[in-house]
Design an enzyme around this catalytic site. Structure first.
Site, PDB file in Angstrom:
ATOM      1  N   THR A 171       0.708  -1.248  -0.068  1.00  0.00           N
ATOM      2  CA  THR A 171       0.213  -0.115   0.201  1.00  0.00           C
ATOM      3  C   THR A 171       0.907   1.180  -0.017  1.00  0.00           C
ATOM      4  OG1 THR A 171      -0.233   0.157   2.426  1.00  0.00           O
ATOM      5  CG2 THR A 171      -1.959  -1.234   1.336  1.00  0.00           C
ATOM      6  N   ASP A 172       0.195   2.350  -0.406  1.00  0.00           N
ATOM      7  CA  ASP A 172       0.864   3.697  -0.292  1.00  0.00           C
ATOM      8  C   ASP A 172       0.383   4.157   1.216  1.00  0.00           C
ATOM      9  OD1 ASP A 172      -1.698   4.895  -0.285  1.00  0.00           O
ATOM     10  OD2 ASP A 172      -1.615   5.247  -2.194  1.00  0.00           O
ATOM     11  N   ALA A 173       0.781   5.527   1.563  1.00  0.00           N
ATOM     12  CA  ALA A 173       0.555   6.315   2.769  1.00  0.00           C
ATOM     13  C   ALA A 173      -0.641   6.350   3.078  1.00  0.00           C
ATOM     14  CB  ALA A 173       1.284   7.466   2.923  1.00  0.00           C
ATOM     15  N   GLY A 174      -1.724   6.118   2.254  1.00  0.00           N
ATOM     16  CA  GLY A 174      -3.167   6.245   2.483  1.00  0.00           C
ATOM     17  C   GLY A 174      -3.731   4.786   2.814  1.00  0.00           C
ATOM     18  N   ILE A 222      -3.849   2.471   0.421  1.00  0.00           N
ATOM     19  CA  ILE A 222      -4.320   1.779  -0.690  1.00  0.00           C
ATOM     20  C   ILE A 222      -3.346   1.199  -1.636  1.00  0.00           C
ATOM     21  CG2 ILE A 222      -5.612   2.696  -2.895  1.00  0.00           C
ATOM     22  CD1 ILE A 222      -6.847   4.980  -1.436  1.00  0.00           C
TER      23      ILE A 222
END
Length: 147
Positions: A21-24, A26
């Site tokens: 995932t990314d920082a969010g 997602i």
């Protein structure tokens, strides 16, 4: 060609981890390609062939081209089902149609098409798909076409 809403055949379960995932929280877009690569590898294994076994025969499968379409995001801890269905089969290449769906609600998250070539490991020149594997994939194509 229009989108296919459910792919028959082989499904590979996997889970979204923090590293995907990314920082969010997602799933980072390129990781869908990794999920689909794993499903193609597991489809081979399911048919009784492994990439390691093919390498001992001086054969590899390499991605020639890829196309992906993103529909909805997957998130941290989602359980996914990744399909791998042969859509087109030729003597030295095949085209897979793949989908990534969230297991909990069957929502289509991503779909892709991948042209994969069979090549000699030493020269990277096209090589015919071994007959037993070609035959196994032939059944896959008939199933996909609804025959």
């Amino acid at each position: 060609m229009s989108a296919i809403t459910t792919a028959p055949g082989f499904n590979f379960p996997c889970r979204v981890y923090y590293e995907d995932t990314d920082a969010g929280g997602i799933v980072y877009y390129v990781n869908y390609l990794k999920f689909m690569e794993r499903a193609r590898t597991e489809r081979l294994r399911d048919l009784g062939f492994s990439q390691a076994q093919m390498a001992t025969k001086n054969l590899l499968f390499v991605v020639h081209s890829s196309q992906a379409r993103y529909h909805a995001p997957a998130r941290l801890d989602d359980e996914l089902l990744v399909s791998a269905q042969v859509e087109v089969l030729k003597r030295a290449s095949l085209k897979f149609y793949q989908q990534v769906r969230r297991a909990s609600d069957n929502v289509l998250l991503c779909e892709g098409r991948f042209t994969v070539a069979c090549v000699r490991a030493d020269t990277l020149k096209p090589q015919a798909i071994p007959e037993p594997l070609y035959t196994a994939f032939t059944a896959d194509v008939r199933d996909f076409a609804g025959e």
